[in-house]
Write a protein that holds these residues in place. Structure first.
Motif, short mmCIF file in Angstrom:
data_model
loop_
_atom_site.label_atom_id
_atom_site.label_comp_id
_atom_site.label_asym_id
_atom_site.label_seq_id
_atom_site.Cartn_x
_atom_site.Cartn_y
_atom_site.Cartn_z
N SER A 278 5.09 0.64 8.09
CA SER A 278 4.15 1.75 8.28
C SER A 278 3.51 2.10 6.93
N TYR A 279 2.43 2.87 6.98
CA TYR A 279 1.78 3.27 5.73
C TYR A 279 2.79 4.03 4.84
N GLN A 280 3.58 4.90 5.46
CA GLN A 280 4.54 5.69 4.70
C GLN A 280 5.61 4.79 4.08
N GLU A 281 6.06 3.80 4.85
CA GLU A 281 7.08 2.88 4.30
C GLU A 281 6.52 2.09 3.12
N ILE A 282 5.24 1.70 3.25
CA ILE A 282 4.62 0.98 2.13
C ILE A 282 4.54 1.90 0.91
N ALA A 283 4.07 3.13 1.15
CA ALA A 283 3.95 4.10 0.04
C ALA A 283 5.31 4.30 -0.63
N ASP A 284 6.37 4.39 0.17
CA ASP A 284 7.71 4.59 -0.38
C ASP A 284 8.19 3.37 -1.18
N SER A 285 7.65 2.18 -0.84
CA SER A 285 8.09 0.96 -1.54
C SER A 285 7.44 0.85 -2.92
N ILE A 286 6.46 1.73 -3.21
CA ILE A 286 5.79 1.70 -4.52
C ILE A 286 6.29 2.89 -5.33
N ASP A 287 7.08 2.59 -6.38
CA ASP A 287 7.70 3.67 -7.16
C ASP A 287 6.67 4.60 -7.78
N GLU A 288 5.60 4.00 -8.29
CA GLU A 288 4.64 4.79 -9.05
C GLU A 288 3.64 5.52 -8.13
#
Ligand code: ZN
Length: 316
Positions: A278-288
């Motif tokens: 999901s978009y949120q999961e992708i966002a969470d996978s990016i630390d910065e």
């Protein structure tokens, strides 16, 4: 019968002209706010010949030659007097040319005032094409831009000199190089490099407010802007003074840092979409998460919107 026919034509005409008149409410709101709040510009001196005017729209670059001024961007028509009084603090030389970094109103709306005065305007050829039309900006990355319509520029406000990939202008021993490195912020961006002074104005291809806005409706590209940042860095050296479209004077390293952050976000998004995250999961996978400027919406939301926009771009 005749009256009915006349009425029919009249109503049709009214309907057509109503349907064609652009909804400029967001533009008008912004102009009103600028008129009410912008009373002066901060003048930042780089050296005796170069200045940056800050506030009320994109950064304006000023080059004072022996007899003239060459100005990069011109903010808004409504605050032309404010712009001129800031310029007159620096020099009484006349403006010989105005260079537009791209077609967006917060950088080139002043064309409406300076064009009327007969100041020749230079831009990339695609920027001129955009100025000749009513354009709707892409809102996806920044929600508050959604539905923002920019009116076409009148003929006298249009650039009279355009170029395709590179144009060089010489003035008082300075070579002013204009480059288009392909689709980035829009499809008509110019990077202006004052070669001898080693000073560069990037327009909105490089900005300091966090995730750079990319106008996907008007030829912009997120993949493209990452490549453009690389081209800007290649043109610069460690001593180059970089004027971003918005924000403080910067260095080549700042450009490389933004490129790295965007590249990381882009690659993780492509990977995440392939995995069906999901978009949120992708966002969470990016630390910065790039910090947002106070005038921009929250950094987390912008990051999420960026991911959605990358997907949109990939599917186009
Ligand atoms: Zn812009």
């Amino acid at each position: 019968m005749k009256l009915n026919l006349i009425l029919f034509f009249f109503c049709t005409l009214v309907t057509i002209s109503w349907a064609q008149s652009p909804n400029l409410s967001k533009y008008n709101e912004e102009i009103k706010k600028i008129e009410d709040t912008v009373k002066y510009f901060e003048v930042e001196k780089i050296n005796d010949q170069f200045y940056m005017l800050i506030g009320g729209g994109g950064n304006v670059g000023v080059f004072v030659s022996d007899k003239n001024v060459i100005m990069v961007d011109n903010k808004y028509e409504i605050i032309e007097e404010v712009l001129m009084s800031s310029l007159r603090e620096i020099t009484s030389n006349p403006i010989k040319y105005i260079i537009n970094t791209h077609y967006h109103h917060d950088h080139s709306d002043g064309n409406r005032a300076f064009g009327k005065m007969g100041v020749p305007i230079i831009s990339h050829e695609n920027a001129k094409v955009r100025m000749q039309k009513v354009t709707q900006l892409y809102g996806g990355i920044y929600d508050f831009i959604d539905g923002f319509v920019q009116d076409k520029y009148p003929t006298e406000a249009l650039p009279i000199i355009t170029y395709n990939s590179k144009l060089t202008l010489s003035e008082d021993g300075e070579d002013i190089e204009m480059y288009n490195f392909g689709s980035g912020h829009t499809d008509g961006d110019s990077i202006i490099y004052f070669k001898n002074a080693n000073i560069m104005h990037t327009g909105d291809a490089f900005v300091r407010y966090g995730y750079p806005y990319v106008d996907l409706n008007n030829g912009g590209s997120i993949k493209g802007i990452i490549e453009v940042l690389g081209s800007i860095a290649s043109l610069a050296n460690d001593q180059t003074v970089i004027m971003p479209g918005h924000g403080n004077l910067s260095t080549k390293q700042d450009v490389l840092d933004l490129k790295k952050s965007l590249m990381n976000l882009y690659q993780k998004t492509v990977l995440g979409l392939e995995k069906g995250l999901s978009y949120q999961e992708i966002a969470d996978s990016i630390d910065e998460t790039l910090a947002a400027d106070p005038v921009m919406p929250g950094a987390e939301l912008t990051k999420l919107n960026y991911i959605k926009s990358i997907e949109l771009e990939l599917n186009n």
